[in-house]
Write an enzyme that holds these catalytic residues in place. Sequence first.
Site, mmCIF file in Angstrom:
data_model
loop_
_atom_site.group_PDB
_atom_site.id
_atom_site.type_symbol
_atom_site.label_atom_id
_atom_site.label_comp_id
_atom_site.label_asym_id
_atom_site.label_seq_id
_atom_site.Cartn_x
_atom_site.Cartn_y
_atom_site.Cartn_z
ATOM 1 N N CYS A 84 25.468 50.852 77.843
ATOM 2 C CA CYS A 84 24.556 51.362 78.879
ATOM 3 C C CYS A 84 25.184 51.390 80.265
ATOM 4 C CB CYS A 84 23.300 50.511 78.944
ATOM 5 S SG CYS A 84 22.199 50.868 77.600
HETATM 6 N N1 CO8 Z 1 4.254 48.646 67.373
HETATM 7 C C1 CO8 Z 1 3.310 47.682 67.461
HETATM 8 N N2 CO8 Z 1 3.633 46.373 67.625
HETATM 9 C C2 CO8 Z 1 4.934 46.031 67.698
HETATM 10 C C3 CO8 Z 1 5.952 47.004 67.597
HETATM 11 C C4 CO8 Z 1 5.588 48.358 67.447
HETATM 12 N N3 CO8 Z 1 6.470 49.332 67.355
HETATM 13 N N4 CO8 Z 1 7.152 46.391 67.699
HETATM 14 C C5 CO8 Z 1 6.902 45.079 67.859
HETATM 15 N N5 CO8 Z 1 5.559 44.860 67.847
HETATM 16 C C6 CO8 Z 1 4.854 43.576 67.954
HETATM 17 C C7 CO8 Z 1 5.689 42.415 67.466
HETATM 18 O O1 CO8 Z 1 5.545 42.239 66.078
HETATM 19 C C8 CO8 Z 1 5.112 41.261 68.256
HETATM 20 O O2 CO8 Z 1 3.918 40.829 67.625
HETATM 21 P P1 CO8 Z 1 3.510 39.260 67.625
HETATM 22 O O3 CO8 Z 1 3.317 38.902 69.059
HETATM 23 O O4 CO8 Z 1 2.253 39.246 66.825
HETATM 24 O O5 CO8 Z 1 4.672 38.551 66.989
HETATM 25 C C9 CO8 Z 1 4.686 41.895 69.600
HETATM 26 O O6 CO8 Z 1 4.586 43.295 69.359
HETATM 27 C C10 CO8 Z 1 5.680 41.664 70.710
HETATM 28 O O7 CO8 Z 1 7.004 41.991 70.247
HETATM 29 P P2 CO8 Z 1 8.281 41.828 71.148
HETATM 30 O O8 CO8 Z 1 8.312 40.454 71.717
HETATM 31 O O9 CO8 Z 1 9.485 42.306 70.396
HETATM 32 O O10 CO8 Z 1 7.938 42.912 72.276
HETATM 33 P P3 CO8 Z 1 8.367 42.959 73.776
HETATM 34 O O11 CO8 Z 1 7.174 42.838 74.623
HETATM 35 O O12 CO8 Z 1 9.533 42.070 74.091
HETATM 36 O O13 CO8 Z 1 8.881 44.475 73.910
HETATM 37 C C11 CO8 Z 1 10.963 45.699 73.992
HETATM 38 C C12 CO8 Z 1 9.963 44.939 73.126
HETATM 39 C C13 CO8 Z 1 10.273 46.942 74.532
HETATM 40 C C14 CO8 Z 1 12.155 46.072 73.165
HETATM 41 C C15 CO8 Z 1 11.388 44.824 75.194
HETATM 42 O O14 CO8 Z 1 11.727 43.531 74.777
HETATM 43 C C16 CO8 Z 1 12.553 45.398 75.988
HETATM 44 O O15 CO8 Z 1 12.565 46.534 76.408
HETATM 45 N N6 CO8 Z 1 13.568 44.553 76.247
HETATM 46 C C17 CO8 Z 1 14.714 44.964 77.012
HETATM 47 C C18 CO8 Z 1 15.641 45.603 76.108
HETATM 48 C C19 CO8 Z 1 16.802 46.257 76.818
HETATM 49 O O16 CO8 Z 1 16.840 46.488 77.996
HETATM 50 N N7 CO8 Z 1 17.770 46.568 76.066
HETATM 51 C C20 CO8 Z 1 18.885 47.271 76.539
HETATM 52 C C21 CO8 Z 1 19.409 47.948 75.362
HETATM 53 S S1 CO8 Z 1 20.119 49.407 75.688
HETATM 54 C C22 CO8 Z 1 21.834 49.235 75.749
HETATM 55 O O17 CO8 Z 1 22.417 48.293 76.117
HETATM 56 C C23 CO8 Z 1 22.593 50.397 75.256
HETATM 57 C C24 CO8 Z 1 23.133 50.165 73.909
HETATM 58 C C25 CO8 Z 1 23.823 51.373 73.439
HETATM 59 C C26 CO8 Z 1 22.875 52.502 73.103
HETATM 60 C C27 CO8 Z 1 22.965 52.820 71.693
HETATM 61 C C28 CO8 Z 1 22.087 53.994 71.300
HETATM 62 C C29 CO8 Z 1 21.291 53.770 70.025
#
Ligand code: CO8
Length: 374
Positions: free
Chosen positions: A156
């Site tokens: 990224c």
């Molecule tokens: N629908 C409904 N519920 C869901 C879903 C879904 N799709 N997914 C998860 N849940 C549920 C989970 O089961 C969990 O339920 P429970 O509380 O009952 O256990 C609840 O929602 C909360 O789950 P999470 O804790 O996982 O959810 P978050 O609030 O943390 O949100 C995110 C998830 C959106 C992924 C968030 O954590 C985020 O954005 N974090 C930052 C990530 C980030 O910035 N990453 C950078 C990566 S990009 C990068 O570096 C580039 C890489 C190269 C690119 C490659 C291309 C492919």
Amino acid sequence: MAKVVISGTGVFTPPNSISNEELVASFNAYVEKFNTDNKEAIESGEVEALNPSSAEFIYKASGIENRYVMNKEGILDVDVMCPRLPERSNDEPSILAEMSVIAAKEAMARANKKPEDIDAVLVACSNLQRAYPAISIEVQNLLGIDGFGFDMNVACSSATFGLKTAHDMVISGGADCVMVVDPEICTGHLNFRDRDSHFIFGDVCTAIIVERDETCTAEGAWEVLGTRLITQFSNNIRNNFGFLNRTAPETAQDADKLFVQEGRKVFKEVVPMVSKLIIEHATDEGLEPTALKRLWLHQANKGMNDFIGKKVLGREPSVEESPNILKDYANTSSAGSIVAFNKYSDDLKEGDTGVICSFGAGYSAGSVIVRKRA
Ligand code: CO8
């Protein structure tokens, strides 16, 4: 020391977009089919049932509403769930080079630059289509640019690392004008069957022209006041795809050969790292971080950007101060902060300062502080 400017940027946006609702409908159809096909194994406890996704969760957790994609049909087809981009012959332009050329032409037009004015092409992105020849050399050839090109990958943060590399080449006299291109087909490396991440990414390509201040004839260019990079090893964002996969065929198709992350941990660890980077960088450049007029942040998660904005500005940033392109583009890896810069910088006035900042896998983060030129 020579002054360096960003004199133009360009964006190629794919024609097709997928809404959260469309993506979730496809994912949930897959879940239903999986659970029906595995009914007995699920009932006996051998297989775990899959849970459905939800458009409301996606928007609330990330700020994403839609994503542009290079191929919509394949992604939404429950039996495919992957973009379908037919392989091209060696005599045709590669897909990454083709999108690069479109973004590059817009950047060159905005910067008043012809191919003969450019000395180097850097292709900086998360996922390169092939090992070699370098995509940058192909782009250089398609545009008729002399000089040299090379590819680089810092996930990224590729665009800001590319910007720093271009800036330093111009400062040192190694080149007078450098083009940095960030073609991102993130959907090619996204596991559309993974509920935790199937919604995160979209596709786009950006291009940036970096040159000496004396040669810049573009209106509304941006002087680069300083650049700073940091990296810190983490396994929390990882992709184990690589040329050695075929040497271990038993694991070559495993899910870790696509994008995987511990999203929560990334959120918690990267927010303080990036806030500190921007605050220290701005201070060392003699600027009050709170006086930065705009934050063109990496577009991964709206909540993350709100936290970083609040830390840097000392208050809640306004919608104008911290532009959000996530709702239309989703996370486009290295291109996100440049899309934001391209779309939300023309309204600023001469002398206004801002920061282009990326962060992601590695961990890696880059800060580029700029000031609007006359
Ligand atoms: N629908 C409904 N519920 C869901 C879903 C879904 N799709 N997914 C998860 N849940 C549920 C989970 O089961 C969990 O339920 P429970 O509380 O009952 O256990 C609840 O929602 C909360 O789950 P999470 O804790 O996982 O959810 P978050 O609030 O943390 O949100 C995110 C998830 C959106 C992924 C968030 O954590 C985020 O954005 N974090 C930052 C990530 C980030 O910035 N990453 C950078 C990566 S990009 C990068 O570096 C580039 C890489 C190269 C690119 C490659 C291309 C492919």
